[in-house]
Design a protein around this motif. Structure first.
Motif, PDB file in Angstrom:
ATOM      1  N   CYS A 252      -6.484  -1.794   0.322  1.00 52.26           N
ATOM      2  CA  CYS A 252      -5.728  -2.036   1.543  1.00 52.26           C
ATOM      3  C   CYS A 252      -6.717  -2.066   2.705  1.00 52.26           C
ATOM      4  CB  CYS A 252      -4.699  -0.927   1.759  1.00 52.26           C
ATOM      5  SG  CYS A 252      -3.909  -1.067   3.380  1.00 52.26           S
TER       6      CYS A 252
ATOM      7  N   VAL B 168       0.046   4.035   0.971  1.00 50.65           N
ATOM      8  CA  VAL B 168      -0.295   4.896   2.106  1.00 50.65           C
ATOM      9  C   VAL B 168       0.333   4.372   3.397  1.00 50.65           C
ATOM     10  CG1 VAL B 168      -2.215   5.898   3.427  1.00 50.65           C
ATOM     11  CG2 VAL B 168      -2.492   5.438   0.976  1.00 50.65           C
ATOM     12  N   CYS B 169       0.165   3.042   3.656  1.00 52.48           N
ATOM     13  CA  CYS B 169       0.584   2.540   4.969  1.00 52.48           C
ATOM     14  C   CYS B 169       1.560   1.365   4.877  1.00 52.48           C
ATOM     15  CB  CYS B 169      -0.643   2.142   5.783  1.00 52.48           C
ATOM     16  SG  CYS B 169      -1.395   0.627   5.203  1.00 52.48           S
TER      17      CYS B 169
ATOM     18  N   CYS C 237       0.847  -1.192   0.000  1.00 53.81           N
ATOM     19  CA  CYS C 237       0.000   0.000   0.000  1.00 53.81           C
ATOM     20  C   CYS C 237       0.886   1.247   0.000  1.00 53.81           C
ATOM     21  CB  CYS C 237      -0.887  -0.040   1.235  1.00 53.81           C
ATOM     22  SG  CYS C 237      -1.772   1.485   1.521  1.00 53.81           S
TER      23      CYS C 237
ATOM     24  N   CYS D  17      -5.737   0.394   5.835  1.00 57.47           N
ATOM     25  CA  CYS D  17      -6.034   1.835   5.900  1.00 57.47           C
ATOM     26  C   CYS D  17      -7.248   2.219   5.062  1.00 57.47           C
ATOM     27  CB  CYS D  17      -4.808   2.655   5.495  1.00 57.47           C
ATOM     28  SG  CYS D  17      -4.473   2.639   3.721  1.00 57.47           S
TER      29      CYS D  17
ATOM     30  N   SER E 122      -7.698   2.214   1.709  1.00 54.49           N
ATOM     31  CA  SER E 122      -7.551   2.961   0.458  1.00 54.49           C
ATOM     32  C   SER E 122      -7.660   2.000  -0.715  1.00 54.49           C
ATOM     33  CB  SER E 122      -6.224   3.704   0.422  1.00 54.49           C
ATOM     34  OG  SER E 122      -5.175   2.805   0.248  1.00 54.49           O
TER      35      SER E 122
HETATM   36 ZN    ZN Z   1      -2.862   1.002   3.457  1.00 55.57          ZN
END
Ligand code: ZN
Ligand code: TYD
Length: 412
Positions: free
Chosen positions: A52, A10-11, A8, A55, A57
């Motif tokens: 994901c 983002v995370c 991911c 998180c 997304s």
């Molecule tokens: Zn994520």
């Protein structure tokens, strides 16, 4: 549901693959002509979507090089919609209240044709727009907007900081979800946002997309569909905190997010949406499996409708050569053999052909005269504005909507 090899953005958790669209073109890469050379060389990539569940997304797994999407042939000019102009004017008035006209400046990332910053330019507010596509930057400049052609990243943020200082307001509308390297943007924002500044982001909202089955919000360019939880995860890593949100019906359901470096009180609206996301199980993979099934049904329904009307000898056209429709048309195999043309008012798009499906784009001014039997409303997010306009023009057609389900409207 397969675990993807990808992490991911983002995370950094492992994402789960939910949708494989096969080979897709870039949604805004309209073709200037259709011939063997162009068709053979048309760029395609394997569009896969992952989610994901750490998180929440939704993201495209392999995004094409950004220069292939954002360049001097960028086809989206935001000022084509009167409704969107008034939407941004309202935001402009609100933002001006937060600024000291003498001292502060506003930075917009993804300033497109200047649709938003024009209000600031007209009222002599200090402002700067950044956009990666030269042709839209040129249009913004013609509109009197101070604009810079660049991808926004850490380096650009340092250059802007050196020249203009910290920004009191940073606005990013319908752009953050375009940017693959969201960490780099968040770092850049952290560099340049004033300590007492406000970051405002607006883009299509995950829960709306899920509710209406509009998977076509995803295409090369719309690389992410964000939620409160996923934005919080991203920006908290960079010491920027979400404190308020506002929901709008634009673009099929959008969320506006307000962030600050300070520890401001969280609003009750923000808390309500946090709870709504939890109640709608955005961390449960089954939510996305149901969503996928719904989207596949919508695509099949539209395809079957078009094929059956085509067999009856009816003329089927489209309205709005949207980037979104590139996903639906290519995935559903609805191409130039089934659709006569798509009407659109954007001068840059008229006379070109849709990516992958090669449907001619015609000037919307011809719509009344042509009066196709059926018109698929690809710009369904501008339904009211378009149907009203064509009603006033005395156009005759049967409108076909397909999101959230197939529906015929006789509004002539
Ligand atoms: Zn994520
Ligand atoms: P839009 O839905 O805003 O975005 P996307 O391309 O991101 O999916 O695109 C709307 C398209 O519809 C755009 O090409 C302009 C066109 N349009 C018209 O032709 N007439 C209109 O009255 C409006 C509002 C839009």
């Amino acid at each position: 549901m397969n675990k993807s090899d990808c992490l991911c953005r983002v995370c950094s958790s492992t994402i789960s693959d939910i949708f494989d669209f096969g080979n897709m073109p870039i949604a805004n890469n309209l073709m200037p002509v259709i011939n063997d050379t162009y068709t053979k060389n048309e760029y395609k990539y394997n569009m896969k979507i992952g989610v994901c569940i750490n998180c929440s997304s939704l993201q495209i797994v392999n995004v094409p090089e950004k220069e292939l999407m954002f360049n001097n042939q960028y086809a989206y000019f935001a000022s084509q919609s009167e409704f969107m102009k008034s939407h941004f004017e309202k935001l402009g008035n609100k933002v001006m209240q937060l600024m000291d006209k003498e001292k502060d400046y506003i930075l917009e990332i993804g300033s497109n044709d200047g649709i938003f910053l024009k209000y600031f330019a007209d009222k002599q507010y200090k402002h700067l727009g950044v956009d990666a596509s030269e042709n839209v930057v040129e249009t913004a400049k013609k509109n009197g907007v101070n604009a810079l052609c660049s991808f926004f990243d850490e380096e650009t943020s340092i250059e802007i900081n050196n020249k203009y200082g910290k920004a009191k307001i940073i606005v990013i509308t319908n752009t953050m979800h375009h940017i693959e390297n969201c960490q780099e943007v968040a770092k850049g924002i952290n560099n340049i946002l004033a300590e007492d500044g406000t970051l405002i982001i607006e883009d299509p909202y995950l829960l709306d997309m899920y509710k209406i089955g509009s998977i076509e919000q995803v295409y090369a360019e719309h690389n992410f569909i964000w939620s409160l939880h996923s934005y919080k995860t991203l920006f908290e890593k960079h010491s920027i905190k979400l404190f308020d949100v506002e929901h709008f019906d634009t673009h099929g359901g959008s969320m506006r997010y307000y962030f600050s470096k300070q520890n401001l009180n969280k609003t009750s609206t923000m808390q309500e949406y946090i709870n709504l996301e939890l109640n709608n199980k955005i961390f449960d993979i089954n939510t996305f499996i149901k969503f996928q099934e719904n989207c596949i049904n919508i695509s099949k329904e539209l395809y079957n409708f078009v094929v059956s009307k085509s067999k009856e000898g009816k003329i089927i056209a489209g309205y709005g050569a949207t980037a979104k429709s590139a996903t639906t048309l290519n995935y559903s195999n609805i191409d130039k053999n089934l659709i006569s043309c798509i009407y659109d008012s954007t001068p840059f798009k008229i006379g070109k052909y849709t990516p992958g499906t090669h449907i001619e784009i015609k000037d919307a001014k011809l719509f009344t005269k042509d009066s196709p039997d059926y018109t698929i409303l690809f710009a369904w997010n501008h339904k009211k504005e378009i149907i009203e306009k064509e009603k006033n023009n005395k156009s005759k057609t049967i409108w076909v909507e397909y999101i959230p389900e197939l529906k015929l409207t006789y509004e002539n």
